[in-house]
Scaffold this motif. Structure first.
Motif, PDB file in Angstrom:
ATOM      1  N   GLY A  16      -5.027   7.241   6.178  1.00 26.82           N
ATOM      2  CA  GLY A  16      -3.909   7.820   5.434  1.00 26.82           C
ATOM      3  C   GLY A  16      -2.604   7.934   6.190  1.00 26.82           C
ATOM      4  N   GLU A  17      -2.607   7.496   7.454  1.00 23.88           N
ATOM      5  CA  GLU A  17      -1.393   7.595   8.268  1.00 23.88           C
ATOM      6  C   GLU A  17      -0.413   6.481   7.903  1.00 23.88           C
ATOM      7  OE1 GLU A  17      -0.695   7.538  12.989  1.00 23.88           O
ATOM      8  OE2 GLU A  17      -2.715   8.084  12.309  1.00 23.88           O
ATOM      9  N   ILE A  18       0.866   6.860   7.737  1.00 23.95           N
ATOM     10  CA  ILE A  18       1.901   5.872   7.400  1.00 23.95           C
ATOM     11  C   ILE A  18       2.467   5.266   8.686  1.00 23.95           C
ATOM     12  CG2 ILE A  18       4.219   5.567   6.390  1.00 23.95           C
ATOM     13  CD1 ILE A  18       2.029   5.961   4.273  1.00 23.95           C
ATOM     14  N   HIS A  19       2.584   3.935   8.705  1.00 24.38           N
ATOM     15  CA  HIS A  19       3.178   3.242   9.858  1.00 24.38           C
ATOM     16  C   HIS A  19       4.476   2.569   9.434  1.00 24.38           C
ATOM     17  CE1 HIS A  19       3.324   1.378  13.745  1.00 24.38           C
ATOM     18  NE2 HIS A  19       3.574   0.211  13.173  1.00 24.38           N
ATOM     19  N   ILE A  20       5.506   2.684  10.269  1.00 24.51           N
ATOM     20  CA  ILE A  20       6.843   2.174   9.950  1.00 24.51           C
ATOM     21  C   ILE A  20       7.227   1.130  10.997  1.00 24.51           C
ATOM     22  CG2 ILE A  20       9.281   2.850   9.667  1.00 24.51           C
ATOM     23  CD1 ILE A  20       8.314   5.689   8.974  1.00 24.51           C
ATOM     24  N   ALA A  35       4.339 -11.403   7.917  1.00 28.06           N
ATOM     25  CA  ALA A  35       3.663 -12.144   8.996  1.00 28.06           C
ATOM     26  C   ALA A  35       3.682 -11.324  10.284  1.00 28.06           C
ATOM     27  CB  ALA A  35       4.341 -13.498   9.193  1.00 28.06           C
ATOM     28  N   PRO A  36       2.746 -10.386  10.417  1.00 23.92           N
ATOM     29  CA  PRO A  36       2.717  -9.551  11.635  1.00 23.92           C
ATOM     30  C   PRO A  36       1.994 -10.263  12.781  1.00 23.92           C
ATOM     31  CG  PRO A  36       1.073  -8.776  10.044  1.00 23.92           C
ATOM     32  CD  PRO A  36       1.692 -10.012   9.457  1.00 23.92           C
ATOM     33  N   PHE A  37       2.518 -10.109  13.991  1.00 23.33           N
ATOM     34  CA  PHE A  37       1.858 -10.698  15.154  1.00 23.33           C
ATOM     35  C   PHE A  37       0.557  -9.957  15.444  1.00 23.33           C
ATOM     36  CE2 PHE A  37       6.166 -12.300  15.980  1.00 23.33           C
ATOM     37  CZ  PHE A  37       5.872 -13.621  16.286  1.00 23.33           C
ATOM     38  N   THR A  38      -0.371 -10.669  16.117  1.00 18.88           N
ATOM     39  CA  THR A  38      -1.635 -10.101  16.576  1.00 18.88           C
ATOM     40  C   THR A  38      -1.491  -9.678  18.038  1.00 18.88           C
ATOM     41  OG1 THR A  38      -2.671 -11.853  15.298  1.00 18.88           O
ATOM     42  CG2 THR A  38      -4.109 -10.577  16.687  1.00 18.88           C
ATOM     43  N   PRO A  39      -1.878  -8.507  18.466  1.00 18.10           N
ATOM     44  CA  PRO A  39      -2.345  -7.402  17.631  1.00 18.10           C
ATOM     45  C   PRO A  39      -1.162  -6.541  17.216  1.00 18.10           C
ATOM     46  CG  PRO A  39      -2.597  -6.831  19.944  1.00 18.10           C
ATOM     47  CD  PRO A  39      -1.925  -8.185  19.905  1.00 18.10           C
ATOM     48  N   SER A  40      -1.264  -5.873  16.080  1.00 23.41           N
ATOM     49  CA  SER A  40      -0.239  -4.894  15.699  1.00 23.41           C
ATOM     50  C   SER A  40      -0.827  -3.932  14.676  1.00 23.41           C
ATOM     51  CB  SER A  40       1.007  -5.585  15.131  1.00 23.41           C
ATOM     52  OG  SER A  40       0.710  -6.246  13.924  1.00 23.41           O
ATOM     53  N   ASN A  45      -3.297  -2.303   9.361  1.00 20.72           N
ATOM     54  CA  ASN A  45      -3.151  -1.562   8.099  1.00 20.72           C
ATOM     55  C   ASN A  45      -3.240  -2.481   6.892  1.00 20.72           C
ATOM     56  OD1 ASN A  45      -2.854   0.759   9.535  1.00 20.72           O
ATOM     57  ND2 ASN A  45      -0.709   1.109   9.039  1.00 20.72           N
ATOM     58  N   LEU A  46      -2.625  -3.665   6.972  1.00 17.56           N
ATOM     59  CA  LEU A  46      -2.661  -4.585   5.822  1.00 17.56           C
ATOM     60  C   LEU A  46      -4.093  -5.052   5.552  1.00 17.56           C
ATOM     61  CD1 LEU A  46       0.577  -6.687   6.425  1.00 17.56           C
ATOM     62  CD2 LEU A  46       0.136  -5.135   4.499  1.00 17.56           C
ATOM     63  N   GLN A  47      -4.900  -5.140   6.617  1.00 16.42           N
ATOM     64  CA  GLN A  47      -6.303  -5.519   6.423  1.00 16.42           C
ATOM     65  C   GLN A  47      -7.097  -4.370   5.802  1.00 16.42           C
ATOM     66  OE1 GLN A  47      -6.911  -6.899  10.432  1.00 16.42           O
ATOM     67  NE2 GLN A  47      -6.923  -9.038   9.801  1.00 16.42           N
ATOM     68  N   SER A  99      -3.177 -12.712  -1.216  1.00 16.70           N
ATOM     69  CA  SER A  99      -4.064 -13.551  -0.411  1.00 16.70           C
ATOM     70  C   SER A  99      -3.595 -13.503   1.044  1.00 16.70           C
ATOM     71  CB  SER A  99      -4.053 -14.990  -0.926  1.00 16.70           C
ATOM     72  OG  SER A  99      -2.745 -15.499  -0.875  1.00 16.70           O
ATOM     73  N   MET A 100      -4.448 -14.045   1.924  1.00 20.84           N
ATOM     74  CA  MET A 100      -4.118 -14.023   3.345  1.00 20.84           C
ATOM     75  C   MET A 100      -4.380 -15.396   3.942  1.00 20.84           C
ATOM     76  SD  MET A 100      -6.104 -12.219   6.352  1.00 20.84           S
ATOM     77  CE  MET A 100      -5.509 -12.139   8.006  1.00 20.84           C
ATOM     78  N   GLU A 101      -3.447 -15.848   4.799  1.00 18.00           N
ATOM     79  CA  GLU A 101      -3.661 -17.098   5.535  1.00 18.00           C
ATOM     80  C   GLU A 101      -3.889 -16.714   6.986  1.00 18.00           C
ATOM     81  OE1 GLU A 101      -0.684 -19.591   2.555  1.00 18.00           O
ATOM     82  OE2 GLU A 101      -0.078 -19.320   4.643  1.00 18.00           O
ATOM     83  N   ASP A 102      -5.120 -16.883   7.454  1.00 17.08           N
ATOM     84  CA  ASP A 102      -5.465 -16.383   8.791  1.00 17.08           C
ATOM     85  C   ASP A 102      -4.853 -17.269   9.881  1.00 17.08           C
ATOM     86  OD1 ASP A 102      -6.468 -14.533  10.456  1.00 17.08           O
ATOM     87  OD2 ASP A 102      -8.581 -14.997  10.126  1.00 17.08           O
ATOM     88  N   ASP A 103      -4.557 -16.657  11.006  1.00 15.46           N
ATOM     89  CA  ASP A 103      -3.972 -17.375  12.140  1.00 15.46           C
ATOM     90  C   ASP A 103      -4.211 -16.505  13.370  1.00 15.46           C
ATOM     91  OD1 ASP A 103      -1.781 -19.637  12.808  1.00 15.46           O
ATOM     92  OD2 ASP A 103      -1.336 -17.837  13.978  1.00 15.46           O
ATOM     93  N   ASP A 104      -4.508 -17.133  14.521  1.00 16.05           N
ATOM     94  CA  ASP A 104      -4.805 -16.352  15.731  1.00 16.05           C
ATOM     95  C   ASP A 104      -3.583 -15.590  16.229  1.00 16.05           C
ATOM     96  OD1 ASP A 104      -7.355 -17.212  15.675  1.00 16.05           O
ATOM     97  OD2 ASP A 104      -7.091 -18.792  17.194  1.00 16.05           O
ATOM     98  N   VAL A 105      -2.398 -16.148  16.010  1.00 16.55           N
ATOM     99  CA  VAL A 105      -1.171 -15.538  16.535  1.00 16.55           C
ATOM    100  C   VAL A 105      -0.474 -14.674  15.488  1.00 16.55           C
ATOM    101  CG1 VAL A 105       1.095 -16.017  17.565  1.00 16.55           C
ATOM    102  CG2 VAL A 105      -0.846 -17.539  18.037  1.00 16.55           C
TER     103      VAL A 105
END
Ligand SMILES: Cc1cc2nc3c(=O)[nH]c(=O)nc-3n(C[C@H](O)[C@H](O)[C@H](O)COP(=O)(O)O)c2cc1C
Length: 188
Positions: A16-20, A35-40, A45-47, A99-105
């Motif tokens: 329930g925590e909001i991230h900005i 398109a968030p970088f890994t890790p973040s 949260n989107l997952q 939908s999601m397009e997976d990517d390592d980066v």
């Protein structure tokens, strides 16, 4: 190259925590891609909770603040998604991940806007706001860019700050320059 809009993205964790965080939303037809970088935290949260709010703000202290450790900004509940709308938002979009397009980066979350609202009239272009945005991006990349490039870009951006900044832009610039000073110290 697609259109990219620089926004403040709010997401919510399972607990329930909001991230900005500032993120560029990439246009693809009538969809918007986050398109968030890994890790973040935004990625986590989107997952966990596949929706977000894109907040359009003219208070550039929020961009500068988020990249300099000032991440607490007041918000209200969103209307149609399980998320948060910044009180500073001039307008906002509520987004559902389709939908999601997976990517390592940099995985891509393809989103549909399910609700849009305007809150305040737009106040016009300001060069110092654009300069703060550019400097905020630079600050997130200090360790990746050549020293000379950082210094020459800052020198150019400083012109718009000197000529056109108001109080909010000066405060935001000051926060960013504290980070830059610390990085300069590390360069020796
Ligand atoms: C204008 C602007 C645009 C940015 N766009 C992105 C982006 O599209 N993807 C990303 O991962 N980070 C982007 N960043 C950097 C993130 O805001 C920053 O790294 C942030 O801390 C993300 O990590 P978090 O979700 O763990 O907070 C951007 C920063 C700025 C100032």
């Amino acid at each position: 190259m697609p259109l990219i809009i620089e926004t403040i993205v709010t997401t919510r964790s399972r607990s329930g925590e909001i991230h900005i965080a500032p993120l560029g939303l990439i246009q693809r037809g009538d969809k918007w891609i986050i398109a968030p970088f890994t890790p973040s935290k935004t990625l986590d949260n989107l997952q966990e909770n596949p929706c977000a709010v894109a907040n359009h703000v003219d208070d550039v202290r929020i961009f500068a603040g988020c990249v300099t450790g000032r991440k607490k900004w007041p918000f209200n509940r969103a209307e149609k998604v399980d998320g948060a709308v910044l009180k500073a938002a001039m307008s906002h979009w509520e987004l559902k991940v389709e939908s999601m397009e997976d990517d390592d980066v940099r995985p891509r979350f393809i989103c549909r806007s399910v609700f849009t609202r305007g809150h305040k009239p737009w106040g016009g272009f300001n060069r110092a706001q654009a300069a703060v945005l550019e400097a905020a991006v630079l600050v997130t990349r200090l360790k990746m860019l050549p020293k000379e490039k950082v210094e020459s870009e800052l020198e150019y951006l400083q012109i718009a700050i000197s000529k056109t900044a108001g109080d909010r832009e000066l405060e935001a610039w000051g926060w960013l320059m504290e980070k830059v000073q610390a990085w300069r110290g590390e360069q020796g």
